[in-house]
Design a protein around this motif. Structure first.
Motif, PDB file in Angstrom:
ATOM      1  N   ALA A 141       0.828  -1.210   0.000  1.00 38.84           N
ATOM      2  CA  ALA A 141       0.000   0.000   0.000  1.00 38.84           C
ATOM      3  C   ALA A 141       0.861   1.258   0.000  1.00 38.84           C
ATOM      4  N   ALA A 142       1.956   1.221   0.766  1.00 36.67           N
ATOM      5  CA  ALA A 142       2.832   2.385   0.816  1.00 36.67           C
ATOM      6  C   ALA A 142       3.520   2.616  -0.519  1.00 36.67           C
ATOM      7  N   ARG A 143       3.889   1.534  -1.196  1.00 35.96           N
ATOM      8  CA  ARG A 143       4.519   1.672  -2.510  1.00 35.96           C
ATOM      9  C   ARG A 143       3.527   2.240  -3.522  1.00 35.96           C
ATOM     10  N   ALA A 144       2.276   1.763  -3.448  1.00 38.28           N
ATOM     11  CA  ALA A 144       1.254   2.244  -4.372  1.00 38.28           C
ATOM     12  C   ALA A 144       0.978   3.733  -4.187  1.00 38.28           C
ATOM     13  N   ALA A 168       9.787   2.376  16.561  1.00 38.46           N
ATOM     14  CA  ALA A 168       9.979   3.413  15.557  1.00 38.46           C
ATOM     15  C   ALA A 168       9.880   4.782  16.219  1.00 38.46           C
ATOM     16  N   LEU A 169      10.895   5.616  16.028  1.00 38.39           N
ATOM     17  CA  LEU A 169      10.918   6.946  16.630  1.00 38.39           C
ATOM     18  C   LEU A 169      10.344   8.008  15.702  1.00 38.39           C
ATOM     19  N   SER A 170      10.527   7.825  14.404  1.00 36.72           N
ATOM     20  CA  SER A 170      10.074   8.825  13.450  1.00 36.72           C
ATOM     21  C   SER A 170       9.963   8.180  12.072  1.00 36.72           C
ATOM     22  N   GLY A 171       9.314   8.888  11.166  1.00 35.08           N
ATOM     23  CA  GLY A 171       9.172   8.393   9.808  1.00 35.08           C
ATOM     24  C   GLY A 171       7.719   8.260   9.410  1.00 35.08           C
ATOM     25  N   PRO A 172       7.444   8.046   8.127  1.00 33.14           N
ATOM     26  CA  PRO A 172       6.070   7.885   7.653  1.00 33.14           C
ATOM     27  C   PRO A 172       5.367   6.741   8.372  1.00 33.14           C
ATOM     28  N   PRO A 173       4.166   6.948   8.858  1.00 35.13           N
ATOM     29  CA  PRO A 173       3.451   5.907   9.612  1.00 35.13           C
ATOM     30  C   PRO A 173       3.273   4.609   8.832  1.00 35.13           C
ATOM     31  N   LEU A 175       5.284   3.156   6.963  1.00 35.75           N
ATOM     32  CA  LEU A 175       6.545   2.440   6.781  1.00 35.75           C
ATOM     33  C   LEU A 175       7.166   1.974   8.096  1.00 35.75           C
ATOM     34  N   ARG A 176       6.605   2.425   9.195  1.00 32.48           N
ATOM     35  CA  ARG A 176       7.235   2.142  10.490  1.00 32.48           C
ATOM     36  C   ARG A 176       7.197   0.667  10.872  1.00 32.48           C
ATOM     37  N   GLU A 177       6.082   0.017  10.673  1.00 21.95           N
ATOM     38  CA  GLU A 177       5.964  -1.390  11.068  1.00 21.95           C
ATOM     39  C   GLU A 177       6.971  -2.255  10.326  1.00 21.95           C
ATOM     40  N   ALA A 178       7.125  -1.996   9.020  1.00 17.29           N
ATOM     41  CA  ALA A 178       8.088  -2.769   8.229  1.00 17.29           C
ATOM     42  C   ALA A 178       9.507  -2.556   8.741  1.00 17.29           C
ATOM     43  N   ALA A 179       9.824  -1.317   9.139  1.00 12.92           N
ATOM     44  CA  ALA A 179      11.163  -1.024   9.641  1.00 12.92           C
ATOM     45  C   ALA A 179      11.410  -1.718  10.977  1.00 12.92           C
ATOM     46  N   VAL A 180      10.408  -1.728  11.846  1.00 10.63           N
ATOM     47  CA  VAL A 180      10.547  -2.386  13.150  1.00 10.63           C
ATOM     48  C   VAL A 180      10.756  -3.892  12.977  1.00 10.63           C
ATOM     49  N   LYS A 181       9.973  -4.509  12.096  1.00 10.61           N
ATOM     50  CA  LYS A 181      10.115  -5.950  11.865  1.00 10.61           C
ATOM     51  C   LYS A 181      11.507  -6.282  11.345  1.00 10.61           C
ATOM     52  N   ALA A 182      12.034  -5.438  10.466  1.00 15.66           N
ATOM     53  CA  ALA A 182      13.378  -5.680   9.927  1.00 15.66           C
ATOM     54  C   ALA A 182      14.437  -5.510  11.006  1.00 15.66           C
TER      55      ALA A 182
END
Length: 211
Positions: A141-144, A168-173, A175-182
């Protein structure tokens, strides 16, 4: 004699060797015992020195390569506690070791050094220090929607190099979950402070670029 001890140490640090330093008195402590602290400069290296009298003993603590504001330096300087002298000829600590037969075998061993756990140390940005840095999946969805940007994730690494928490401290909402999982999949080399395994806190930065 504490005064003579301090005088001798001051001389040895400023005039006694080939590598002379600049010793600046910082402060004296009144803790029921004589304690003096100095700032030490050897060439371009900042250091901290503390001299202390406790009972019939004299102690010198050195932190080379850090100033008095460094949290690890302060923790080390404040860690020295003078206790009762151990006059036992042999250790009396018994470790119980599991045997291959499923039983227990007793073995007399000395206690592990520094049994207390140190507080987590701060590692700053940890991207380049990871042995294996988790790579996030770009959410569909974020890519779209062409959502992009930088996500900063605060992590806590345990004594074995495993990430045990990530926020996640900052960034587009989106994209945060994907960053945390990584970030939770990342692995690091265990960190030791004076031989003791310690936790490390820091930040992983992910840059998402929509194409």
């Amino acid at each position: 004699n504490f005064a003579e001890f301090v005088t001798a140490m001051e001389w040895s640090l400023t005039k006694g060797g080939e590598q002379t330093g600049t010793l600046t008195p910082d402060k004296d402590f009144d803790e029921g015992r004589a304690v003096k602290q100095y700032e030490l400069q050897i060439r371009d290296t900042k250091s901290v020195v503390r001299f202390m009298e406790a009972g019939d003993s004299l102690y010198a603590q050195f932190v080379i390569g850090a100033d008095k504001t460094d949290p690890d330096a302060r923790r080390f300087l404040d860690s020295l506690e003078v206790g009762k002298t151990n006059n036992d000829d042999e250790p009396n600590v018994t470790n119980v070791i599991a045997t291959s037969e499923g039983g227990n075998a007793s073995q007399d061993l000395p206690p592990e050094p520094w049994p207390g756990r140190a507080a987590p140390i701060t590692g700053g940005v940890l991207n380049g220090k990871a042995g294996s840095l988790g790579r996030p999946e770009y959410p569909t969805a974020a890519r779209a929607n062409y959502d992009q940007g930088q996500v900063r994730v605060q992590i806590l690494i345990d004594e074995f190099g495993k990430v045990i928490s990530a926020v996640a401290l900052s960034g587009p909402p989106t994209l945060r979950e994907a960053a945390v999982k990584a970030a939770l999949k990342s692995r690091f080399t265990p960190t030791r402070l004076m031989g003791q395994p310690v936790k490390v806190t820091g930040v992983i930065i992910y840059n998402f670029v929509a194409q």
